[in-house]
Design a protein around this motif. Structure first.
Motif, PDB file in Angstrom:
ATOM      1  N   VAL A 292       0.873  -1.029  -0.029  1.00  0.00           N
ATOM      2  CA  VAL A 292       0.085   0.032   0.087  1.00  0.00           C
ATOM      3  C   VAL A 292       0.710   1.391  -0.005  1.00  0.00           C
ATOM      4  O   VAL A 292       0.493   2.173  -0.489  1.00  0.00           O
ATOM      5  CB  VAL A 292      -1.079   0.139   1.243  1.00  0.00           C
ATOM      6  CG1 VAL A 292      -1.546   1.378   1.321  1.00  0.00           C
ATOM      7  CG2 VAL A 292      -2.222  -0.959   1.071  1.00  0.00           C
TER       8      VAL A 292
ATOM      9  N   PHE B   3      -0.304   4.696  -1.831  1.00  0.00           N
ATOM     10  CA  PHE B   3      -0.660   5.963  -1.156  1.00  0.00           C
ATOM     11  C   PHE B   3       0.028   7.013  -1.304  1.00  0.00           C
ATOM     12  O   PHE B   3      -0.660   8.110  -1.385  1.00  0.00           O
ATOM     13  CB  PHE B   3      -0.510   5.284   0.419  1.00  0.00           C
ATOM     14  CG  PHE B   3      -0.743   6.396   1.204  1.00  0.00           C
ATOM     15  CD1 PHE B   3      -1.849   6.851   1.776  1.00  0.00           C
ATOM     16  CD2 PHE B   3       0.194   6.909   2.115  1.00  0.00           C
ATOM     17  CE1 PHE B   3      -2.458   7.930   2.440  1.00  0.00           C
ATOM     18  CE2 PHE B   3       0.004   7.940   3.010  1.00  0.00           C
ATOM     19  CZ  PHE B   3      -1.299   8.471   3.213  1.00  0.00           C
TER      20      PHE B   3
ATOM     21  N   ILE C 183      -0.786   8.566  -4.964  1.00  0.00           N
ATOM     22  CA  ILE C 183      -1.984   8.789  -4.946  1.00  0.00           C
ATOM     23  C   ILE C 183      -2.266  10.140  -4.264  1.00  0.00           C
ATOM     24  O   ILE C 183      -2.944  11.164  -4.503  1.00  0.00           O
ATOM     25  CB  ILE C 183      -3.165   7.867  -4.319  1.00  0.00           C
ATOM     26  CG1 ILE C 183      -3.000   6.756  -5.568  1.00  0.00           C
ATOM     27  CG2 ILE C 183      -4.516   8.599  -4.340  1.00  0.00           C
ATOM     28  CD1 ILE C 183      -3.839   5.515  -4.980  1.00  0.00           C
ATOM     29  N   LEU C 184      -1.666  10.331  -2.973  1.00  0.00           N
ATOM     30  CA  LEU C 184      -1.838  11.352  -2.096  1.00  0.00           C
ATOM     31  C   LEU C 184      -1.288  12.723  -2.693  1.00  0.00           C
ATOM     32  O   LEU C 184      -1.716  13.900  -2.790  1.00  0.00           O
ATOM     33  CB  LEU C 184      -0.880  10.965  -0.656  1.00  0.00           C
ATOM     34  CG  LEU C 184      -0.997  12.467   0.300  1.00  0.00           C
ATOM     35  CD1 LEU C 184      -2.322  12.760   0.560  1.00  0.00           C
ATOM     36  CD2 LEU C 184      -0.166  11.893   1.425  1.00  0.00           C
TER      37      LEU C 184
ATOM     38  N   TYR D 224      -4.112  13.960  -5.186  1.00  0.00           N
ATOM     39  CA  TYR D 224      -5.111  14.829  -4.227  1.00  0.00           C
ATOM     40  C   TYR D 224      -4.230  16.263  -3.993  1.00  0.00           C
ATOM     41  O   TYR D 224      -4.867  17.157  -4.465  1.00  0.00           O
ATOM     42  CB  TYR D 224      -5.243  14.052  -2.677  1.00  0.00           C
ATOM     43  CG  TYR D 224      -5.727  14.714  -1.893  1.00  0.00           C
ATOM     44  CD1 TYR D 224      -7.203  15.003  -2.116  1.00  0.00           C
ATOM     45  CD2 TYR D 224      -5.283  15.317  -0.823  1.00  0.00           C
ATOM     46  CE1 TYR D 224      -7.935  15.803  -1.019  1.00  0.00           C
ATOM     47  CE2 TYR D 224      -6.110  16.366   0.091  1.00  0.00           C
ATOM     48  CZ  TYR D 224      -7.386  16.359  -0.018  1.00  0.00           C
ATOM     49  OH  TYR D 224      -7.820  16.908   1.032  1.00  0.00           O
TER      50      TYR D 224
ATOM     51  N   SER E 213       0.122  -1.276  -9.270  1.00  0.00           N
ATOM     52  CA  SER E 213       0.144  -2.063  -7.915  1.00  0.00           C
ATOM     53  C   SER E 213       0.025  -3.546  -8.267  1.00  0.00           C
ATOM     54  O   SER E 213       0.680  -4.172  -7.735  1.00  0.00           O
ATOM     55  CB  SER E 213      -1.192  -1.539  -7.144  1.00  0.00           C
ATOM     56  OG  SER E 213      -0.917  -0.442  -6.741  1.00  0.00           O
TER      57      SER E 213
ATOM     58  N   VAL F 164      -5.825  -0.883  -3.838  1.00  0.00           N
ATOM     59  CA  VAL F 164      -5.690   0.515  -4.338  1.00  0.00           C
ATOM     60  C   VAL F 164      -7.004   1.353  -4.297  1.00  0.00           C
ATOM     61  O   VAL F 164      -7.076   2.454  -4.259  1.00  0.00           O
ATOM     62  CB  VAL F 164      -5.092   0.650  -5.810  1.00  0.00           C
ATOM     63  CG1 VAL F 164      -5.358   2.183  -6.482  1.00  0.00           C
ATOM     64  CG2 VAL F 164      -3.802   0.357  -5.722  1.00  0.00           C
TER      65      VAL F 164
ATOM     66  N   PRO G  13      -9.685   1.495  -2.037  1.00  0.00           N
ATOM     67  CA  PRO G  13     -10.190   2.096  -0.947  1.00  0.00           C
ATOM     68  C   PRO G  13      -9.408   3.419  -0.987  1.00  0.00           C
ATOM     69  O   PRO G  13      -9.756   4.564  -0.476  1.00  0.00           O
ATOM     70  CB  PRO G  13     -10.119   1.321   0.213  1.00  0.00           C
ATOM     71  CG  PRO G  13      -8.861   0.141  -0.181  1.00  0.00           C
ATOM     72  CD  PRO G  13      -9.401   0.034  -1.773  1.00  0.00           C
ATOM     73  N   ILE G  14      -7.928   3.465  -1.165  1.00  0.00           N
ATOM     74  CA  ILE G  14      -7.254   4.606  -1.207  1.00  0.00           C
ATOM     75  C   ILE G  14      -7.485   5.755  -2.287  1.00  0.00           C
ATOM     76  O   ILE G  14      -7.883   6.868  -1.834  1.00  0.00           O
ATOM     77  CB  ILE G  14      -5.641   4.219  -1.264  1.00  0.00           C
ATOM     78  CG1 ILE G  14      -5.144   3.302  -0.412  1.00  0.00           C
ATOM     79  CG2 ILE G  14      -4.634   5.294  -1.198  1.00  0.00           C
ATOM     80  CD1 ILE G  14      -3.709   2.559  -0.419  1.00  0.00           C
ATOM     81  N   SER G  15      -7.930   5.156  -3.325  1.00  0.00           N
ATOM     82  CA  SER G  15      -8.397   5.935  -4.413  1.00  0.00           C
ATOM     83  C   SER G  15      -9.648   6.688  -4.314  1.00  0.00           C
ATOM     84  O   SER G  15      -9.896   7.769  -4.330  1.00  0.00           O
ATOM     85  CB  SER G  15      -8.415   5.099  -5.659  1.00  0.00           C
ATOM     86  OG  SER G  15      -7.259   4.612  -6.283  1.00  0.00           O
TER      87      SER G  15
ATOM     88  N   ILE H  31     -10.999   7.452  -1.282  1.00  0.00           N
ATOM     89  CA  ILE H  31     -10.630   8.363  -0.495  1.00  0.00           C
ATOM     90  C   ILE H  31     -10.176   9.778  -0.577  1.00  0.00           C
ATOM     91  O   ILE H  31     -10.727  11.022  -0.517  1.00  0.00           O
ATOM     92  CB  ILE H  31      -9.838   7.895   0.901  1.00  0.00           C
ATOM     93  CG1 ILE H  31     -10.520   6.719   1.482  1.00  0.00           C
ATOM     94  CG2 ILE H  31      -9.465   8.927   1.939  1.00  0.00           C
ATOM     95  CD1 ILE H  31      -9.518   5.835   2.615  1.00  0.00           C
ATOM     96  N   PHE H  32      -9.184   9.670  -1.442  1.00  0.00           N
ATOM     97  CA  PHE H  32      -8.563  10.560  -1.875  1.00  0.00           C
ATOM     98  C   PHE H  32      -8.929  11.233  -3.486  1.00  0.00           C
ATOM     99  O   PHE H  32      -8.692  12.508  -3.806  1.00  0.00           O
ATOM    100  CB  PHE H  32      -7.057  10.445  -2.087  1.00  0.00           C
ATOM    101  CG  PHE H  32      -6.400  10.499  -0.569  1.00  0.00           C
ATOM    102  CD1 PHE H  32      -6.294  11.327   0.214  1.00  0.00           C
ATOM    103  CD2 PHE H  32      -5.912   9.104  -0.100  1.00  0.00           C
ATOM    104  CE1 PHE H  32      -5.694  11.198   1.504  1.00  0.00           C
ATOM    105  CE2 PHE H  32      -5.618   9.103   1.303  1.00  0.00           C
ATOM    106  CZ  PHE H  32      -5.267   9.945   1.758  1.00  0.00           C
TER     107      PHE H  32
END
Length: 262
Positions: free
Chosen positions: A33, A37, A40-41, A45, A69, A124, A126-128, A130-131
């Motif tokens: 992750v 992370f 993506i952050l 974002y 990933s 990937v 849930p991370i995507s 969220i941000f």
């Protein structure tokens, strides 16, 4: 009878490797992750929020994150254990003495890498969301979903094949250098942050990146998920994935057989 024995031994090997990974699930999730992370952050974002990148960029980035990933996790999941088995623990010698063809062990290692690659791609999501959730505009029809599953399956096979080849080449004391020396170039030339067609102004670079299997994976995902016209034609992407899978698989199997009988 022999085929049944080989299948039973195959599943025993797979279950053992998966059990080892399950016991180290926290380390596995952290390893898989962390890179997505951070990317993506930063690119999905922070930079779009402050206006450095366009607001639509996270949508273009998402397929690349899934493909990256999947490929990186599959390579790591196959190559690192294989390298350690051949050069340090020698645990693989017990498997090679099983009354089945040598290549059953190679297929078992690849299958575990394929499973890990799917998990890497799923993590990937849930991370995507969220941000980048508000920026995602995916175009997935029923037909595209089945096509997407096929692409993910082929891509996981390609990642495991490449992992098999890398695992028979890289020694344990070279694993630390594998990320900056091999994986980083694969990531940043793999059409994650740009589409292949966008390189038309850099024709030499556009041709050069075609040696990277991640380009074909990400272009196929971009075409299927976003339905954009500027992605590489899907036929070319699928041919590229298949060609690299066959090439890396054949070379990896030859290397594995050579190391197994030495």
């Amino acid at each position: 009878m022999r085929n049944q024995t080989s299948l039973n031994v195959f599943w025993i090997m797979v279950k053992r490797d998966l059990l080892i990974q399950w016991r180290n699930w926290a380390e596995f999730i952290f390893r898989v992750v962390m890179l997505p992370f951070i990317l993506i952050l930063t690119y999905g974002y922070v930079l779009p929020k402050i206006g450095v990148l366009p607001a639509s960029f996270p949508n273009d980035l998402f397929p690349g994150m899934v493909g990256m990933s999947l490929l990186i996790t599959g390579i790591h999941g196959t190559a690192v254990p294989l390298s350690m088995d051949f050069n340090n623990s020698r645990e693989i010698e017990d498997r090679l003495q099983a009354p089945v063809p040598v290549m059953v062990t190679a297929w078992a290692k690849m299958f575990v890498g394929m499973i890990e690659s799917w998990i890497g791609a799923l993590l990937v999501l849930p991370i995507s969301l969220i941000f980048m959730g508000q920026s995602l505009r995916l175009h997935l029809t029923t037909g595209n979903i089945f096509l997407l599953l096929l692409i993910l399956l082929l891509s996981s096979f390609a990642s495991a094949a490449l992992g098999l080849l890398v695992g028979t080449i890289v020694k344990p004391n070279q694993i630390a250098a594998m990320f900056p020396g091999f994986l980083m170039p694969v990531i940043f030339t793999g059409a994650i942050f740009f589409s292949w067609s966008a390189l038309v102004k850099l024709p030499f670079y556009q041709i050069l990146v075609l040696v990277n299997p991640l380009v074909y994976i990400n272009e196929a995902l971009r075409h299927t998920m976003l339905g954009v016209g500027n992605a590489m034609p899907l036929t070319y992407s699928l041919i590229g994935i298949l060609a690299f899978t066959i090439l890396m698989g054949v070379l990896g199997m030859r290397r594995f057989r050579k190391m197994a009988v030495r």
